[in-house]
Design a protein around this motif. Sequence first.
Motif, PDB file in Angstrom:
ATOM      1  N   ASP A  13       7.063  49.333 -70.600  1.00 12.49           N
ATOM      2  CA  ASP A  13       6.304  50.570 -70.411  1.00 12.49           C
ATOM      3  C   ASP A  13       5.058  50.369 -69.546  1.00 12.49           C
ATOM      4  O   ASP A  13       4.314  51.325 -69.303  1.00 12.49           O
ATOM      5  N   ASP A  14       4.819  49.135 -69.081  1.00 15.49           N
ATOM      6  CA  ASP A  14       3.669  48.884 -68.205  1.00 15.49           C
ATOM      7  C   ASP A  14       3.840  49.612 -66.875  1.00 15.49           C
ATOM      8  O   ASP A  14       4.956  49.699 -66.348  1.00 15.49           O
ATOM      9  N   PRO A  15       2.738  50.096 -66.279  1.00 16.67           N
ATOM     10  CA  PRO A  15       2.834  50.654 -64.923  1.00 16.67           C
ATOM     11  C   PRO A  15       3.179  49.552 -63.935  1.00 16.67           C
ATOM     12  O   PRO A  15       2.692  48.431 -64.044  1.00 16.67           O
ATOM     13  N   ILE A  16       4.043  49.881 -62.950  1.00  9.78           N
ATOM     14  CA  ILE A  16       4.469  48.850 -61.999  1.00  9.78           C
ATOM     15  C   ILE A  16       4.593  49.365 -60.577  1.00  9.78           C
ATOM     16  O   ILE A  16       4.752  48.594 -59.632  1.00  9.78           O
ATOM     17  N   ASN A  17       4.498  50.681 -60.382  1.00 10.04           N
ATOM     18  CA  ASN A  17       4.650  51.239 -59.043  1.00 10.04           C
ATOM     19  C   ASN A  17       3.806  52.501 -58.917  1.00 10.04           C
ATOM     20  O   ASN A  17       3.771  53.318 -59.838  1.00 10.04           O
ATOM     21  N   ILE A  18       3.118  52.636 -57.783  1.00 12.60           N
ATOM     22  CA  ILE A  18       2.386  53.864 -57.481  1.00 12.60           C
ATOM     23  C   ILE A  18       2.912  54.401 -56.155  1.00 12.60           C
ATOM     24  O   ILE A  18       2.929  53.687 -55.155  1.00 12.60           O
ATOM     25  N   GLN A  19       3.369  55.658 -56.183  1.00 15.69           N
ATOM     26  CA  GLN A  19       3.845  56.307 -54.969  1.00 15.69           C
ATOM     27  C   GLN A  19       3.027  57.565 -54.739  1.00 15.69           C
ATOM     28  O   GLN A  19       2.826  58.356 -55.673  1.00 15.69           O
ATOM     29  N   PHE A  20       2.566  57.734 -53.520  1.00 12.05           N
ATOM     30  CA  PHE A  20       1.688  58.870 -53.230  1.00 12.05           C
ATOM     31  C   PHE A  20       2.485  60.114 -52.912  1.00 12.05           C
ATOM     32  O   PHE A  20       3.420  60.105 -52.119  1.00 12.05           O
ATOM     33  N   THR A  21       2.093  61.184 -53.567  1.00 14.91           N
ATOM     34  CA  THR A  21       2.745  62.471 -53.404  1.00 14.91           C
ATOM     35  C   THR A  21       1.737  63.561 -53.704  1.00 14.91           C
ATOM     36  O   THR A  21       0.828  63.365 -54.513  1.00 14.91           O
ATOM     37  N   SER A  22       1.893  64.695 -53.049  1.00 11.91           N
ATOM     38  CA  SER A  22       1.068  65.838 -53.404  1.00 11.91           C
ATOM     39  C   SER A  22       1.631  66.536 -54.619  1.00 11.91           C
ATOM     40  O   SER A  22       0.976  67.374 -55.213  1.00 11.91           O
ATOM     41  N   GLY A  23       2.884  66.207 -54.968  1.00  9.54           N
ATOM     42  CA  GLY A  23       3.462  66.745 -56.188  1.00  9.54           C
ATOM     43  C   GLY A  23       3.342  68.241 -56.278  1.00  9.54           C
ATOM     44  O   GLY A  23       3.641  68.971 -55.350  1.00  9.54           O
ATOM     45  N   THR A  24       2.876  68.718 -57.409  1.00 11.76           N
ATOM     46  CA  THR A  24       2.791  70.154 -57.639  1.00 11.76           C
ATOM     47  C   THR A  24       1.361  70.663 -57.603  1.00 11.76           C
ATOM     48  O   THR A  24       1.129  71.839 -57.796  1.00 11.76           O
ATOM     49  N   THR A  25       0.404  69.795 -57.380  1.00  9.95           N
ATOM     50  CA  THR A  25      -0.977  70.230 -57.602  1.00  9.95           C
ATOM     51  C   THR A  25      -1.945  69.890 -56.477  1.00  9.95           C
ATOM     52  O   THR A  25      -3.115  69.662 -56.709  1.00  9.95           O
ATOM     53  N   GLY A  26      -1.497  69.842 -55.217  1.00  7.21           N
ATOM     54  CA  GLY A  26      -2.445  69.767 -54.111  1.00  7.21           C
ATOM     55  C   GLY A  26      -2.532  68.452 -53.382  1.00  7.21           C
ATOM     56  O   GLY A  26      -1.553  67.917 -52.916  1.00  7.21           O
ATOM     57  N   ALA A  27      -3.762  67.905 -53.239  1.00  5.05           N
ATOM     58  CA  ALA A  27      -4.021  66.750 -52.397  1.00  5.05           C
ATOM     59  C   ALA A  27      -3.241  65.515 -52.870  1.00  5.05           C
ATOM     60  O   ALA A  27      -2.840  65.440 -54.024  1.00  5.05           O
ATOM     61  N   PRO A  28      -3.040  64.519 -51.986  1.00  5.74           N
ATOM     62  CA  PRO A  28      -2.234  63.344 -52.349  1.00  5.74           C
ATOM     63  C   PRO A  28      -2.765  62.630 -53.588  1.00  5.74           C
ATOM     64  O   PRO A  28      -3.965  62.395 -53.727  1.00  5.74           O
TER      65      PRO A  28
END
Length: 550
Positions: free
Chosen positions: A195-210
Amino acid sequence: MTSISYVQGPGDTPRLGVTIGEALAETARRHPDREALVVRETGERFTYAAFDRAVDDVAAGLLALGMRRGDRIGIWSPNNAEWAILQFASARAGIILVTINPAYRTAELEYVLNDVQCRALVLARTFKSSDYVAMLDSIPPDRLPHLERRFVIGVPAESAADLPAGMTPFATIAAAATPASRTTLATLRADLQFDDPINIQFTSGTTGAPKGATLSHHNILNNGYFVGRGIGLRDGEKICIPVPLYHCFGMVMGNLAAITHGATMVYPAAGFDALATLTAVAEERCAHLYGVPTMFIAMLEHPGFEEFDLSSLRGGIMAGTSCPIEVMRRVMNRMHMPEITICYGMTETSPVSFQSATDDTPERRVATVGRIHPHLEVKVIDAEGRIVKRGERGELCTRGYSVMLGYWGNAAKTAEAIDAAGWMHTGDLGVIDEEGYCTIVGRSKDVVIRGGENIYPREVEEFLFTHPRIASVAVFGIADAKWGEVPCAWVKPNPGETLTPAEVVGFCEGRIAHYKIPRIVRIVEEFPMTVTGKIQKFIMREMMEREAGG
């Protein structure tokens, strides 16, 4: 059959309860002599045993160089062996991999590195017209206060002196490994949690800025595993992966699907090339091929298409944007891919939530995105948050193992996207029919999808606002026969100022990713507005599409 728009995936196949590093190690133990990775452009070939050793060497090297569990390391590069090795090495050492779009330019790179406080960056030397080393070197070090180390791919150790100060060849990472760091790595491997965090991917998703969507081992390893099951991936088969690794399509649906099924990852080129992809499929005898519709169209229309023996193919994945029915039929028949599937999801859900079956009709595969993935739940809700009836449109919400941990360092935006009950609000509008098939009918946010690349108008607008002569700007998408959609911009200059479309495009070039640059720019005095002062982008879109011939 329930009458409400709520579906849940079957749970008869257990999820994987291991970390990414251990999943790779187990496959290497079972199939040491099987090919894990083939990089066509460089001729590199790794058995699972050799790939696992390379991963261990880089993981131990990172620890020897001072990286620690939970630190962030970025990768800014097209597809290559080093990318794959770093993906698994960082996971094995508990270091969080930050995947950076190779189309990014300096402003975007600086933002990403600072937002998640990367301590190290691995970058390609060059790719096509991009000189990554020069771009990174152009950013004053004091504007990247957290970045301590810079490793360059494709530079021999003996050529280190050719690099700018502060940059070293990627090979120096593995060379730095020591007996002590290997001991530390062995201890970490036993201590890391899935359950540890292992990846960060940048996205504006549903709520605005990256924002940095933060994903765990459990999120992406299981999604890759179930995607592999969805395409019917068999032990020992080869997957041709021409899609970019920085995106979930490549690194999760490609790499992680492969290693969880004992399959082989095949990279035809650093970036998509129709000829290289056709050649790789034919010569490596790949069983599966991935791509967005524009990639498949480019291969089908290649003048030498008929010269390639694609009979080894049987399936794969088409995703990223909608596919015309005739293109799907041509892929299934002329490319020998009767079992090709369609996938739908978003980065924040690791990414896949829906996938068509290998025996669905061509009509099902283009009109819908298939049915719900195992162990996941999806509901469709109205504006008040109530579940709608089957056949009615509403916003798709996803819940289950695949939902991200959150946006890195941004609790407020995380709470906007994931509600108290654990539902990820996707911002996509969909309809679920009586048989559980989902059709995407629109987006509650005006995301533009150009050939599988998500373009977030607000991000482009905020960049254009930095132009000294622009008073106001509106960015939106219009339909395009080749790319599905392309970005358009209406620009209002400051009072008394003049501006041309060419000047607006020139302002963007080299500063933001090429696919984000508006294809069409119109200089205007006013925007169509509602009585409450909101810009009516749908009117602008209709006008531009009429002028473009529909």
